[in-house]
Scaffold this motif. Structure first.
Motif, short mmCIF file in Angstrom:
data_model
loop_
_atom_site.label_atom_id
_atom_site.label_comp_id
_atom_site.label_asym_id
_atom_site.label_seq_id
_atom_site.Cartn_x
_atom_site.Cartn_y
_atom_site.Cartn_z
N ALA A 191 -4.64 60.63 10.28
CA ALA A 191 -3.34 61.88 10.48
C ALA A 191 -3.08 62.18 10.93
O ALA A 191 -3.02 63.07 11.99
N LYS A 192 -4.53 61.87 12.29
CA LYS A 192 -3.87 62.37 13.82
C LYS A 192 -4.30 63.47 13.79
O LYS A 192 -3.64 64.31 14.79
N GLN A 193 -5.74 64.00 13.16
CA GLN A 193 -5.87 65.06 13.12
C GLN A 193 -7.74 65.67 13.36
O GLN A 193 -8.30 64.51 12.96
N VAL A 194 -7.81 66.22 14.51
CA VAL A 194 -9.00 67.07 15.08
C VAL A 194 -9.68 68.35 14.12
O VAL A 194 -8.94 69.24 13.80
N CYS A 195 -11.31 67.78 13.72
CA CYS A 195 -11.73 69.43 13.19
C CYS A 195 -12.58 69.82 14.05
O CYS A 195 -13.18 69.02 14.19
N HIS A 196 -12.95 71.28 14.20
CA HIS A 196 -14.09 71.97 15.02
C HIS A 196 -15.26 71.74 13.68
O HIS A 196 -14.81 72.22 12.54
N TYR A 197 -16.04 70.94 14.02
CA TYR A 197 -17.16 70.65 12.58
C TYR A 197 -18.12 71.50 13.07
O TYR A 197 -18.56 72.41 14.17
N ASP A 198 -18.50 71.92 11.77
CA ASP A 198 -20.21 73.03 12.00
C ASP A 198 -21.19 72.31 12.23
O ASP A 198 -21.32 70.97 12.11
N PRO A 199 -21.76 72.78 13.53
CA PRO A 199 -22.83 71.70 14.29
C PRO A 199 -24.12 72.26 13.36
O PRO A 199 -24.76 71.04 13.81
N ARG A 200 -24.11 72.74 12.46
CA ARG A 200 -25.58 72.52 11.65
C ARG A 200 -25.76 71.19 10.91
O ARG A 200 -26.76 70.47 10.39
N LEU A 201 -24.45 70.37 10.58
CA LEU A 201 -24.28 69.36 10.24
C LEU A 201 -25.30 68.10 11.07
O LEU A 201 -25.63 66.77 10.62
N PHE A 202 -24.91 68.16 12.45
CA PHE A 202 -25.68 67.88 13.56
C PHE A 202 -26.90 67.75 13.24
O PHE A 202 -27.59 67.14 13.86
#
Length: 203
Positions: A99-110
């Motif tokens: 879809a060529k879409q970027v989402c701001h990820y939850d850094p807790r996942l990192f």
């Protein structure tokens, strides 16, 4: 594009479990969509054994997206703060490329990924099967598989499906479960483990 199966085998829950899940999900929904360098360090887990934060002054991650061939290998947290440039690169790496879409990820996942990687003493990067999914892509995945959740944490930038080439899927799954930092799904037939920062649950 490979799709993770998400919460296909998630266990049934009673009324009390549903209320707990709803409260936790409501809390998770308030995660800010804009990640900045002032985000406080995250403490994973709630038990005395697992509550200690990641040790050291830096946190690293190594990821390889099997769908795009792109990789990230670097420091995403240093001197008490998340590094905005690194977070942006991770957001792009985990984007919905269809879809060529970027989402701001939850850094807790990192943080969860870094903790799991360190525990397994792995030399290989995580192979990313599925990161962010737009609503449109998630709907497409649901048409292909009944196991994809309608309100998937993949659509919120809070979930990832991964594997480690030099570690067993069961080992990844079992350690992630022990942290109790969110959802953990074990999919040996599909060859990946689902991790998310939603309510604690396993399947």
């Amino acid at each position: 594009m490979l799709f993770g199966d998400d919460e296909r085998a998630a266990p049934e829950m009673g009324r009390r479990g549903f209320l707990s899940f709803a409260a936790a999900a409501l809390s998770a929904a308030t995660v800010p969509t804009l990640i900045t360098a002032t985000v406080a360090p995250v403490v994973l887990g709630s038990s005395p054994v697992e509550a200690a934060p990641l040790a050291g002054s830096v946190r690293r991650l190594a990821l390889h997206n099997v769908n795009t061939g792109e990789s990230f290998d670097g420091v995403y947290w240093a001197d008490g703060n998340y590094k905005p440039d690194a977070l942006k690169r991770l957001d792009v790496l985990l984007r919905d490329h269809r879809a060529k879409q970027v989402c701001h990820y939850d850094p807790r996942l990192f943080d969860l990924l870094a903790r799991v990687h360190a525990s397994l003493d792995s030399d290989a990067p995580f192979e990313v099967i599925c990161g962010y999914r737009s609503r449109k892509t998630n709907a497409m995945a649901r048409r292909r598989s009944r196991g994809v959740a309608k309100e998937s944490y993949h659509t919120r930038g809070m979930a990832i499906d991964i594997r480690l080439p030099d570690a067993s899927l069961r080992g990844v799954s079992e350690f992630a479960k022990s942290i109790q930092a969110g959802g953990v799904g074990y999919y040996p037939r599909s060859g990946f483990v689902h991790l998310d920062t939603g309510p604690v649950r396993t399947w």
